[in-house]
Design a protein around this motif. Structure first.
Motif, PDB file in Angstrom:
ATOM      1  N   GLU A   1       0.809  -1.222   0.000  1.00  0.00           N
ATOM      2  CA  GLU A   1       0.000   0.000   0.000  1.00  0.00           C
ATOM      3  C   GLU A   1       0.836   1.263   0.000  1.00  0.00           C
ATOM      4  O   GLU A   1       0.334   2.358  -0.297  1.00  0.00           O
ATOM      5  N   GLU A   2       2.113   1.132   0.359  1.00  0.00           N
ATOM      6  CA  GLU A   2       2.996   2.303   0.384  1.00  0.00           C
ATOM      7  C   GLU A   2       3.654   2.572  -0.963  1.00  0.00           C
ATOM      8  O   GLU A   2       4.311   3.601  -1.145  1.00  0.00           O
TER       9      GLU A   2
ATOM     10  N   LYS B   1       3.379   3.955  -4.002  1.00  0.00           N
ATOM     11  CA  LYS B   1       2.524   4.904  -4.718  1.00  0.00           C
ATOM     12  C   LYS B   1       3.397   5.928  -5.451  1.00  0.00           C
ATOM     13  O   LYS B   1       4.585   6.065  -5.167  1.00  0.00           O
TER      14      LYS B   1
ATOM     15  N   ASN C   1       5.088   8.487  -3.438  1.00  0.00           N
ATOM     16  CA  ASN C   1       6.242   8.037  -2.653  1.00  0.00           C
ATOM     17  C   ASN C   1       7.266   7.446  -3.634  1.00  0.00           C
ATOM     18  O   ASN C   1       7.526   6.234  -3.642  1.00  0.00           O
TER      19      ASN C   1
ATOM     20  N   LEU D   1      10.468   5.142  -2.428  1.00  0.00           N
ATOM     21  CA  LEU D   1      10.148   3.766  -2.033  1.00  0.00           C
ATOM     22  C   LEU D   1       9.752   2.944  -3.244  1.00  0.00           C
ATOM     23  O   LEU D   1      10.131   1.775  -3.370  1.00  0.00           O
ATOM     24  N   LYS D   2       8.984   3.586  -4.149  1.00  0.00           N
ATOM     25  CA  LYS D   2       8.572   2.879  -5.357  1.00  0.00           C
ATOM     26  C   LYS D   2       9.773   2.504  -6.210  1.00  0.00           C
ATOM     27  O   LYS D   2       9.876   1.364  -6.712  1.00  0.00           O
TER      28      LYS D   2
END
Length: 222
Positions: free
Chosen positions: A133-134, A136, A139, A142-143
């Motif tokens: 879910e993180e 995105k 973000n 992180l992606k």
């Protein structure tokens, strides 16, 4: 008549010494003749014996040659058998050596592969630890990190496959002690006993040979 008798005696008198000599020499002549006869008989006997010996000698020679031939044939058979056994042993050694060379080519990298498996496990754990879910667009760091980890994991699996190292995920398969290592047994509804319900650690095979067994949980009867 007296004159006639005297004339006859006169005629015979010169011949008496010759007759006497003939009588004296006749035993010698008889002896010589006997010796010649005996010599002739001995010669005939020697010739007959020689002929018999000549007949016997070829037979003996043939027998010796036959025995020698049999010995040589036996020696030839023995040497041929030894030669064939030596050839068979040499061929077996060659085949074993060739097999060892081929196995060395195939499995000589297994120690290196085992070390790389630890890296693959870390990459897998890293991708699994990222919350989905993180990931995105708002973000991006992180992606990007997650996508890089996934691409790295995919690339290392391609390299593994290229060198004959295959990933084994046996969820739902029958338990095989040659490919799996059971960590625990637990009853699971709806699953057949003896099947694998959970994989704690992925297994790998190198050219069909189990390099690392998968650590699994096995279904048992309730």
């Amino acid at each position: 008549m007296a004159a006639v008798a005297q004339c006859v005696r006169g005629a015979l008198r010169p011949r008496l010494p010759l007759l006497s000599v003939a009588l004296r020499t006749s035993p010698r002549l008889l002896c010589v003749a006997t010796q010649q006869k005996n010599t002739g008989q001995n010669l005939e006997e020697d010739q007959s014996q020689s002929q018999n010996e000549q007949k016997v000698e070829p037979r003996s020679a043939e027998k010796l040659l036959a025995e020698e031939k049999a010995k040589l044939e036996e020696q030839l058979k023995d040497v041929t058998d030894k030669y064939k056994r030596a050839l068979a042993d040499a061929e077996n050694v060659r085949q074993r050596s060739q097999k060892l060379v081929e196995e060395a080519k195939l499995y000589g990298i297994q120690s290196f592969c085992k070390d790389l498996l630890e890296v693959a496990d870390i990459l897998e754990k890293a991708t699994e630890s990222v919350p989905k879910e993180e990931i995105k667009d708002d973000n991006p760091h992180l992606k990007s990190l997650y996508e890089g980890l996934v691409m790295t994991e995919m690339q290392i699996q391609k390299v593994f496959k290229k060198h004959g190292l295959i990933r084994v995920d046996p969820v739902g398969a029958k338990f095989d002690p040659y490919e799996h290592e059971a960590l625990f047994h637990t009853p699971v509804e709806g699953q057949e006993p003896g099947t694998i319900a959970l994989v704690s650690k992925i297994g790998y095979k190198l050219h069909g040979r189990t390099l690392r067994p998968a650590l699994v949980g096995v279904v048992k009867d309730a």
